[in-house]
Motif scaffolding. Structure first.
Motif, mmCIF file in Angstrom:
data_model
loop_
_atom_site.group_PDB
_atom_site.id
_atom_site.type_symbol
_atom_site.label_atom_id
_atom_site.label_comp_id
_atom_site.label_asym_id
_atom_site.label_seq_id
_atom_site.Cartn_x
_atom_site.Cartn_y
_atom_site.Cartn_z
ATOM 1 N N SER A 70 12.423 -4.737 -1.223
ATOM 2 C CA SER A 70 11.317 -4.114 -0.916
ATOM 3 C C SER A 70 10.431 -3.372 -1.974
ATOM 4 O O SER A 70 9.502 -2.734 -1.745
ATOM 5 N N GLU A 72 7.820 -3.282 -4.468
ATOM 6 C CA GLU A 72 6.825 -4.027 -5.020
ATOM 7 C C GLU A 72 6.565 -3.974 -6.469
ATOM 8 O O GLU A 72 6.045 -5.072 -7.350
ATOM 9 N N GLN A 121 -1.775 -1.390 -2.605
ATOM 10 C CA GLN A 121 -1.777 -1.015 -1.488
ATOM 11 C C GLN A 121 -0.442 -0.102 -0.982
ATOM 12 O O GLN A 121 -0.530 1.305 -0.594
ATOM 13 N N VAL A 122 0.778 -0.435 -1.919
ATOM 14 C CA VAL A 122 1.933 0.553 -1.704
ATOM 15 C C VAL A 122 1.750 1.680 -2.316
ATOM 16 O O VAL A 122 1.913 2.800 -1.771
ATOM 17 N N GLN A 123 1.140 1.678 -3.677
ATOM 18 C CA GLN A 123 1.009 3.079 -4.225
ATOM 19 C C GLN A 123 -0.133 3.931 -3.773
ATOM 20 O O GLN A 123 -0.003 5.412 -3.704
ATOM 21 N N PRO A 134 1.565 -3.942 3.843
ATOM 22 C CA PRO A 134 0.851 -4.337 2.555
ATOM 23 C C PRO A 134 0.826 -5.977 2.584
ATOM 24 O O PRO A 134 1.861 -6.551 2.960
#
Length: 196
Positions: A70, A72, A121-123, A134
């Motif tokens: 999980s 990224e 997108q995650v950050q 994401p």
């Protein structure tokens, strides 16, 4: 080595990687590539042969370390290592092999962009329009597992063709090569026949 070859050789680390140490660095790089392939193939086996749900199919390392799958950062890290390796090893290739290696580099550049988009997108906490989580651009229409199997395939196949051609150069390519990937006896025979 001819005078012309010596004048075009790159100094420093990149030069060493693509001349005296090309074979060793290339095989180390391919070991990393194959280890990553093993992860994807085990994950695919877990999903399609064992019938595991996708969240439980985590490959080899993801089983004892679930956070790896999980993360990224991990996926982006691999994409950037692949891109850097393809870029740094490219000067050691010549002729047909260099063309195929460049194809792999171009595809990996796009694959890297897709992973960068996922990481951002995650950050930053945003999602692409229409995405539930994401997502890369192509992932909007192709599921992630299948997409990354596809990406890894279309990067790996031209790499394999490049490696095959690199280790079996024609006479013209052999004369251009500055690395030690081709056995010395083949190089001597080819160079002797071109002189005589």
């Amino acid at each position: 080595m001819s005078v012309a070859k010596e004048s075009t050789a790159r100094p420093g680390l990149i030069g060493a990687i693509n001349t005296a140490h090309h074979r060793v660095v290339l095989w180390l790089y391919m070991a990393i590539v194959l280890a990553h392939w093993a992860e994807h193939l085990v994950q695919a086996y877990q999903i399609w042969a064992l019938g595991w749900a996708r969240p439980q199919a985590r490959g080899v390392l993801g089983m004892p370390f679930p956070w790896l799958v999980s993360s990224e950062w991990l996926h982006y890290g691999y994409a950037i290592v692949m891109l850097i390796g393809l870029f740094l090893l490219r000067p050691g290739f010549v002729g047909r092999a260099k063309t195929w290696w460049t194809v792999a580099l171009a595809i990996q550049f796009w694959h890297h962009i897709e992973h960068l988009l996922l990481l951002l997108q995650v950050q930053m906490g945003f999602l692409l329009p229409g995405a539930a989580g994401p997502s890369s651009l192509v992932q909007l229409v192709v599921p992630r597992v299948e997409l990354h199997l596809f990406y890894n395939s279309i990067v790996f196949l031209p790499m394999i063709v490049a490696m095959y051609l690199h280790l079996r150069p024609n006479d013209h390519e052999l004369q251009q090569m500055q690395c030690t990937c081709v056995p010395t006896d083949q190089r001597r025979l080819t160079l002797a026949s071109s002189v005589g």
